[in-house]
Design an enzyme around this catalytic site. Sequence first.
Site, PDB file in Angstrom:
ATOM      1  N   VAL A 118       0.624  22.439  21.234  1.00  0.00           N
ATOM      2  CA  VAL A 118       0.300  23.366  21.831  1.00  0.00           C
ATOM      3  C   VAL A 118       0.469  24.962  22.050  1.00  0.00           C
ATOM      4  O   VAL A 118       1.546  25.648  20.568  1.00  0.00           O
ATOM      5  CB  VAL A 118       1.332  23.303  23.645  1.00  0.00           C
ATOM      6  CG1 VAL A 118       1.524  24.554  24.297  1.00  0.00           C
ATOM      7  CG2 VAL A 118       2.056  22.038  24.189  1.00  0.00           C
ATOM      8  N   CYS A 119      -0.237  25.650  22.614  1.00  0.00           N
ATOM      9  CA  CYS A 119      -0.944  27.441  21.393  1.00  0.00           C
ATOM     10  C   CYS A 119       0.300  27.744  21.726  1.00  0.00           C
ATOM     11  O   CYS A 119       0.870  28.014  23.338  1.00  0.00           O
ATOM     12  CB  CYS A 119      -2.123  27.844  21.567  1.00  0.00           C
ATOM     13  SG  CYS A 119      -1.866  29.286  21.225  1.00  0.00           S
ATOM     14  N   VAL A 120       1.076  28.840  20.487  1.00  0.00           N
ATOM     15  CA  VAL A 120       1.998  29.661  22.076  1.00  0.00           C
ATOM     16  C   VAL A 120       1.722  30.907  22.446  1.00  0.00           C
ATOM     17  O   VAL A 120       1.869  30.118  23.793  1.00  0.00           O
ATOM     18  CB  VAL A 120       2.634  30.094  20.364  1.00  0.00           C
ATOM     19  CG1 VAL A 120       2.366  30.526  19.383  1.00  0.00           C
ATOM     20  CG2 VAL A 120       3.935  30.886  20.758  1.00  0.00           C
ATOM     21  N   GLY A 137       0.410  29.465  26.169  1.00  0.00           N
ATOM     22  CA  GLY A 137       1.243  29.101  26.700  1.00  0.00           C
ATOM     23  C   GLY A 137       2.504  30.281  26.810  1.00  0.00           C
ATOM     24  O   GLY A 137       2.099  30.252  28.355  1.00  0.00           O
TER      25      GLY A 137
END
Lengths: 99, 135, 119
Positions: free
Chosen positions: C77-79, C82
């Site tokens: 998941v892209c930080v 997110g």
Amino acid sequence: MLHIVNKSPSEKNALDSCLRTVKKGSSILLIEDGVYGATKGTAAAGKLAAAMADVQVFALWPDLEARGMQDNVIDGVKQVDYAGFVDLVAADKNVQSWL
Amino acid sequence: MTESTGGIDMDEESSGTIKKFAFVNRKAPYGTIYALESLEVVLISAAFDQDVSLVFMDDGVYELKKGQGTKAVGMKNFSPTYRALEGYDIEKLYVEKESMEARGLTEDDLVVPVEVLTSEEMATLMDEQDVVLSF
Amino acid sequence: MKFGILVNEGPYNHQASDTAYQFAKAAIEKGHEIHRVFFYHDGVNNATKLTEPPQDDRHIVNRWSKLAEEHGVDLVVCVAAGLRRGIVDENLASGFRISGLGQLVETGIQADRVVTFGD
């Protein structure tokens, strides 16, 4: 190159743009709402049929069936399942999704 | 490894490999977040020393329109970032002629110098890519 | 063959995550490897464990978690995306991990193909 189109041609221009920039010998796979582009009698059908002289067109049958369009497919469009989708991605050296 | 870039600690397998990456932008700015977040990927890709091209087609051409002012809508104006790409060695920006003209725009309307390609030239460019990421 | 997958839309609102899952499953069944599934834009919403669909609907989040558990698929998941949308370690479903956008570019380099699913 495999071009994936997931938009209905009646709503978005993705199929149009794809057909404008597709090279001879490439493949187009219609998925999700894009499968409406593979069906007979639409305003976009003529354009797709014309393109089929130079490119192979596929449609994801689970998406056709989900939408009740499985019996309306343009002649010459090949139907594939998810395994066939995987094969198409593997077969060409690159892939582009027309989101 | 920074929080924003994550895996920039490239392992043996990715260092040394240079692939042709195209980021295809076909959506207008502000109405949806795709243009902004796509630009964030482009900036990160600079750290990997890949052969990066940016493609602007359809409403994506609007991302480059000069004169964007976002104060009243309360959003961040990210159009100056396109001008900063050169500093990241990202210099291959391509605009499809048909898309630009269909929107009543010319190169003079754009915030950065670009190379204008016909649909046919664009087809060739995309066909040559290893990785095409569309947003 | 090694496939990378990019998911740009959240679950339920758009079919993208469903198609990406069916593609990943079919690829694994055919003996291919899924190098990574990267969740970006609203796609990060595929990773919240707070998701509770009605019982007669598919559980998109759990389906991804199971794929990770059974086949060791790397779900990233892209930080930044997110954080924008409130997807953080505290509500992350099992099998997912949070990392940077560099992981997407790295997949582009290491995988033989990257397929994008989105709107």
